[in-house]
Design an enzyme around this catalytic site. Structure first.
Site, short mmCIF file in Angstrom:
data_model
loop_
_atom_site.label_atom_id
_atom_site.label_comp_id
_atom_site.label_asym_id
_atom_site.label_seq_id
_atom_site.Cartn_x
_atom_site.Cartn_y
_atom_site.Cartn_z
N ASP A 105 0.84 -1.17 0.26
CA ASP A 105 0.13 -0.02 -0.06
C ASP A 105 0.90 1.31 0.01
O ASP A 105 1.71 1.65 0.99
CB ASP A 105 -0.83 0.00 1.19
CG ASP A 105 -1.95 1.31 1.35
OD1 ASP A 105 -1.65 2.16 0.53
OD2 ASP A 105 -2.68 1.07 2.03
N HIS A 106 0.85 2.09 -1.19
CA HIS A 106 1.75 3.13 -1.28
C HIS A 106 1.51 4.13 -0.48
O HIS A 106 2.32 5.00 -0.07
CB HIS A 106 1.88 3.61 -2.73
CG HIS A 106 3.42 4.07 -3.19
ND1 HIS A 106 4.20 4.57 -2.49
CD2 HIS A 106 3.78 3.83 -4.46
CE1 HIS A 106 5.19 4.87 -3.15
NE2 HIS A 106 4.87 4.55 -4.30
N ARG A 107 0.28 4.01 0.35
CA ARG A 107 0.27 5.27 1.31
C ARG A 107 0.97 4.93 2.58
O ARG A 107 1.16 6.12 3.43
CB ARG A 107 -1.48 5.26 1.73
CG ARG A 107 -2.32 5.55 0.47
CD ARG A 107 -3.81 5.34 0.81
NE ARG A 107 -4.01 3.83 1.21
CZ ARG A 107 -5.11 3.23 1.83
NH1 ARG A 107 -6.31 4.23 1.86
NH2 ARG A 107 -5.30 2.14 1.91
#
Length: 436
Positions: free
Chosen positions: A411-413
């Site tokens: 999850d790039h967040r």
């Protein structure tokens, strides 16, 4: 009075379940604790055990039906015991609640009013009745034809025999157009003439044609597959995925497996080593064990690793809780127990709750490398490929070694590329130097 067979609540979030099949029939003798039927929740196919000893007096719920928790599904007792003619919808109803009093300090916002352009539709409005003559009805039933789709030429639009015959003539359907056995098979499965003609491609409608129609007929998703579809679609839509892949030299793990079998004499699986390595890496890098909640990142205190298990009904993910506090042997034993429960339909919903990281392994299927969708409540997932003998450069010369590719979905967040690479590096180092 006979004892009710009710749909038990097998998990905190379970509200209903579909009946898959009964394992007993009316008249069978059952013991207390004996599995008597299979149900499918949104998480798994589970067995329901009898709460009483006796004879199955009546089965009410049929396969394919969906019932709510505490619904009465049947009765167990001694032959001759009385059973209700009309069983209650639920064994125990909640007491009727009084409507809450409106809060004195809050007033609903007024909405602009307007006169409706037309009277609102009446809920449950009944469709117009199709008038069909007795002879037309008999001929239509014989040909598996719905007379409602025909334009009636009789008085007041009544469908008469000549309307049905005109349809048959239009489609060149003579007496031998449908084999008797095919007709009965189609009727048993609720197939109509239109559906048969669409896939018969001008052939005579035989049993083989009906079977082909049944194979290609759309089937509704099961509760489990429907939830899988919803959650994976939600994850793919809301989580910004990216993937990082590394190859791992599995020679050290292979040697350890050979020298240290499990207590029952079997080899510890490659996946158990991967669980142990990931648990250690997650302890060092807790951000990979985190999840995104709205605009915040929530760190998980426990390291609970889900292990994907493929079943005919769908995919389940039992969870090895506090994997970082378990030895390799205990991870292997717990994994084996959970997988056996999943495949024997004895896995409980609570065994699939609370995962913080997931491992999905398709190496046993010969898959070299793949990418997986992150579980909606997690921040990363590791997809593992096959362990294969590959010629590689090692210690200045070419040799054949056992390599495995692993792909981390992130999850790039929460996780950036450098963090993903560092995490995979920790897992790789642990596997390549494995000493327990």
């Amino acid at each position: 009075m006979a004892t009710e067979i009710i749909l038990p609540k097998l998990g905190q979030t379970m509200e209903s379940a579909a009946i898959v099949r009964w394992l007993v029939a009316e008249g069978d003798r059952v013991e207390k604790g004996q599995p008597i039927l299979e149900i499918e929740t949104d998480k798994a196919v589970l067995e329901v055990e009898s709460l009483a000893q006796g004879t199955v007096l009546k089965i009410i719920a049929q396969a394919g039906e969906t019932h709510e928790v505490l619904d009465v599904l049947g009765y167990v007792g001694e032959p001759g015991e009385a059973i209700p003619q009309a069983p209650p919808k639920k064994k125990a109803e909640k007491p009727e609640e009084q409507p809450p009093k409106p809060a004195p300090t809050k007033m609903p916002q007024a909405k602009p009013t307007r006169a409706p352009a037309a009277p609102p539709e009446t809920p449950g409005e009944v469709a117009p009745v199709v008038r069909v003559s007795p002879r037309a009805k008999k001929l239509a039933e014989e040909w598996l034809l719905d007379p409602a789709r025909l334009a009636g030429s009789g008085p007041q639009g009544r469908v008469v025999e000549r309307d049905v015959q005109a349809y048959l003539d239009e489609h060149k359907l003579g007496p031998s157009a449908i084999a008797p056995a095919a007709r009965e098979l189609a009727r048993k499965n609720g197939l109509g003439l239109d559906e048969l003609l669409r896939l018969a491609h001008g052939e005579a409608i035989t049993v083989e044609v009906v079977e082909r129609v049944l194979r290609t007929r759309p089937e509704p998703l099961s509760p489990m597959r429907r939830v899988i579809a919803e959650r994976m679609s939600e994850s793919a839509r809301t989580i910004p995925h990216f993937y990082v892949t590394m190859s791992v030299d599995m020679e050290a793990v292979t040697r350890y497996r050979e020298a240290h079998p499990a207590p029952d004499g079997t080899k510890i699986s490659y996946n158990d080593f991967i669980v142990a390595a990931c648990a250690a890496a997650l302890r060092e890098m807790p951000v990979v064990n985190a999840r995104c909640v709205g605009d915040a990142v929530q760190m998980n205190e426990e390291i609970n690793i889900g292990v994907a298990v493929s079943l005919d009904e769908g995919l389940v993910v039992p969870v090895i809780r506090e994997a970082d506090k378990r030895s390799l042997e205990k991870i292997a034993a717990e994994s084996k127990r959970l997988v056996e429960q999943a495949r024997s339909k004895a896995l409980r919903p609570e065994s699939m709750a609370g995962g913080t990281f997931t491992i999905t392994n398709m190496g046993m299927l010969g898959v070299e490398q793949f990418a997986a969708i992150i579980h909606p409540d997690q921040g990363a997932i590791l997809a593992v490929g096959a362990v294969e003998a590959v010629p590689v450069a090692h210690d200045g010369k070419v040799s054949v070694r056992k390599l495995m590719k692993m792909t981390l979905g992130c999850d790039h967040r929460i996780i950036d590329g450098a963090i993903a690479a560092e995490f995979l590096g920790l897992v790789k180092k642990r596997l390549e130097t494995f000493t327990a």
